[in-house]
Write an enzyme that holds these catalytic residues in place. Structure first.
Site, PDB file in Angstrom:
ATOM      1  N   THR A  42       0.816  -1.303  -0.196  1.00  0.00           N
ATOM      2  CA  THR A  42      -0.008   0.027   0.075  1.00  0.00           C
ATOM      3  C   THR A  42       0.892   1.279   0.087  1.00  0.00           C
ATOM      4  OG1 THR A  42      -0.032   0.538   2.514  1.00  0.00           O
ATOM      5  CG2 THR A  42      -1.556  -1.340   1.542  1.00  0.00           C
ATOM      6  N   ASP A  43       0.163   2.172  -0.279  1.00  0.00           N
ATOM      7  CA  ASP A  43       1.097   3.700   0.004  1.00  0.00           C
ATOM      8  C   ASP A  43       1.947   3.668   1.094  1.00  0.00           C
ATOM      9  OD1 ASP A  43       0.456   4.200  -2.639  1.00  0.00           O
ATOM     10  OD2 ASP A  43      -1.398   5.572  -1.950  1.00  0.00           O
ATOM     11  N   CYS A  44       1.290   3.450   2.372  1.00  0.00           N
ATOM     12  CA  CYS A  44       1.833   3.719   3.567  1.00  0.00           C
ATOM     13  C   CYS A  44       2.602   2.222   3.850  1.00  0.00           C
ATOM     14  CB  CYS A  44       0.607   3.881   4.702  1.00  0.00           C
ATOM     15  SG  CYS A  44      -0.602   3.029   4.537  1.00  0.00           S
ATOM     16  N   TYR A  45       2.521   1.165   3.427  1.00  0.00           N
ATOM     17  CA  TYR A  45       3.077  -0.065   3.554  1.00  0.00           C
ATOM     18  C   TYR A  45       3.559  -0.766   2.375  1.00  0.00           C
ATOM     19  CZ  TYR A  45       1.537   0.263   8.667  1.00  0.00           C
ATOM     20  OH  TYR A  45       1.097   0.595   9.616  1.00  0.00           O
TER      21      TYR A  45
END
Lengths: 401, 135
Positions: A138-141
């Site tokens: 994901t964008d954050c992970y």
């Protein structure tokens, strides 16, 4: 003369508490009678050690750099799949989980050499365990894969959280068929070749407090070698099971859900377990202190093997088909003698629950309390008991069209 | 009369040699086969109890060594890993020779190696893999 838990704890703190095991209390009551023994004894320690399949651990592994969201992806510990349906790096490993490529029962009986229970034992033994994960990113992970060794001492939280342990009594398993069967109660030889039981009997926690008058949510216990707590009734809790005149369930009845810090525990009391032809599991050591608040509680804690009866069940037909019906009732005194009679035949017995280890736990817990290291807790809620009406229901199948 | 319980391992080349017959006829030994696994494709293993006069026994064993049979005492082949054993006793009723003995006071088991015939029945029964048999 009734005592309060606070009074008992005061005595424990001063090193003056009188603590005996659930075995020792039997002779003491025989010798002195209930009244005198209830005045003298403050705590009775009960215990059990045996395979308990509804067991598992949750871990917080800490975050890698860059970060990965294990949640929703696939994660393995020593090839054994863990449940990832939580936040980014919380995982739950169940005792009966098997590696994806384990042949299981494809060649019957399967060997089931390694699984969730064994990973848990390896972790508490301080061994490095291999974590392999894939994630969707994901964008954050952003990270999509991770391979690393982990060790119990390095992870953030590691908690043993078992939804159902310490069954109050259990079946005696036999095989009436003409071929060997492989069950969670062990290998059962044909034509009543053996009879396997699984309870510590007179030492077993819930058999020493049959109506759960002292054991409840918040009870501090010995768990896997460390300190743990009863956190709820266990799944399949069935307090309305038939009981003897003295209140002892005649078959499997109450259960407890327990939780404790895995980092305190030891491989001596958490053992990876293999049931040939059935699967893997974890054997768990549990010790529960019973505060002797009054004579009634003491009279329950003084229960003896000869007063505890178990049902003999055919695991070749009645059990798998969910048919009710017992081949007979037998006491733990008879079971522990090594031979019982079933349908007129002498049948040798074996136990899955280790009485020797239960005895050790009861005595370890007794030492902890005597030394003032372990205080008793008042349950914040008692477990549903016989009057609750709670039963263990079968699944109501409703066809999906 | 001396008696020995032995594990005999013989290579493929000796598989067709009638060793039991020779031990009985040529060396006048009492032979009791406890367990055997022999096939033409692989090496053979035989667990045997042999008894006879000391001299005959020595000669018989010499004969076996000469034709290439490896001999080791049976006891070495059963390993009870006490640190893994929980003394649960689930193996006990499966032992055909009552070689797993339960001290009913202590509720602990011990292995009587003299009674053990290395049948292996306890191996799949043990939940903790506390018995190993090198056979």
């Amino acid at each position: 003369m009734a005592k309060t838990l606070a009074e008992i704890n005061e005595k424990i703190k001063k090193g003056k508490a009188v603590v005996v095991t659930a075995e020792e209390i039997i002779d003491l009551v025989d010798e002195k009678g209930i009244k005198k023994a209830a005045q003298e004894v403050d705590v009775v320690t009960s215990a059990t050690f045996g395979p308990m399949c509804s067991s598992g651990i949750y871990l917080n592994t800490g975050h890698s750099k860059p970060k990965i969201k294990l949640g929703g992806g696939k994660t393995y510990l020593n090839e054994v799949p863990v449940y990832t349906g939580f936040a980014a790096v919380d995982i739950y490993l169940g005792a009966t989980a098997l590696p994806d490529d384990d042949p299981r029962n494809r060649v019957h009986p399967g060997e089931f050499r390694y699984g969730g229970g064994h990973v848990i034992e390896d972790l508490v033994a301080g061994k490095d365990v291999k974590l392999v994960a894939t994630a969707y990113g994901t964008d954050c992970y952003p990270r999509r894969s991770l391979e690393t060794w982990i060790n119990l001492k390095d992870v953030n939280e590691a908690v043993l959280f078992n939804p159902r342990n310490a069954y109050q009594n259990y079946n005696v398993a036999v095989n009436l068929s003409h071929k060997v069967i492989y069950t969670y109660m062990g290998i059962l030889q044909p034509n009543l070749g053996n009879a396997n039981y699984c309870s510590a009997g007179q030492l077993s926690p819930l058999l020493n407090d049959p109506y759960y008058k002292t054991i409840g949510v918040g009870t501090r216990i010995f768990l896997g070698g460390g300190v743990g707590y009863v956190v709820w009734q266990g799944t399949q809790h069935n307090p309305t099971a038939p009981r003897t005149e003295k209140g002892i369930p005649r078959s499997s009845a109450g259960t407890i859900a327990v939780l404790g810090d895995l980092k305190q525990m030891s491989p001596e009391w958490l053992k990876g377990t293999t049931m040939t032809g059935y699967g893997v599991t974890l054997s768990v050591g549990i010790g529960v202190p019973i505060p002797i608040l009054n004579e009634e509680i003491l009279s329950y804690a003084a229960v003896k093997d000869e007063e505890i009866l178990a049902q003999i069940v055919d695991y070749s037909d009645a059990y798998p088909k969910g048919k009710s019906g017992s081949l007979g009732e037998i006491s733990y005194t008879q079971l522990k003698s090594g031979k019982i009679a079933v349908q007129g035949k002498e049948v040798p017995t074996g136990s899955l629950s280790s009485y020797a280890k239960a005895r050790k736990i009861a005595s370890l817990l007794k030492d902890w309390i005597k030394k003032g290291e372990f205080l008793l807790t008042e349950p914040v809620e008692l477990l549903p008991s016989a009057e609750s009406g709670m039963t263990f229901k079968p699944l109501k199948e409703r066809p999906i069209r | 009369m001396p008696k020995k319980r032995l594990v005999l391992t013989f290579p493929q080349t000796v598989v067709e040699e009638p060793i039991t017959y020779r031990l009985i006829k040529d060396y006048d030994l009492v032979v009791n086969i406890l367990r055997a696994r022999i096939s033409r494709e692989e090496e053979g293993r035989l667990i045997m109890e042999i008894s006879g006069e000391k001299e005959a026994l020595d000669k018989g064993l010499n004969y076996l060594k000469k034709i290439g049979v490896a001999i080791q005492p049976l006891a070495k082949d059963v390993r009870w890993l006490e640190d893994r054993c929980t003394h649960c006793t689930v193996c006990v009723p499966l032992c055909p020779t009552e070689a797993i003995v339960v001290d009913r006071e202590r509720m602990e088991i011990s292995l009587d190696k003299d009674r053990c015939i290395v049948c292996g029945a306890c191996i799949p029964a043990c939940p903790y893999k506390a018995v190993e048999i090198l056979f």
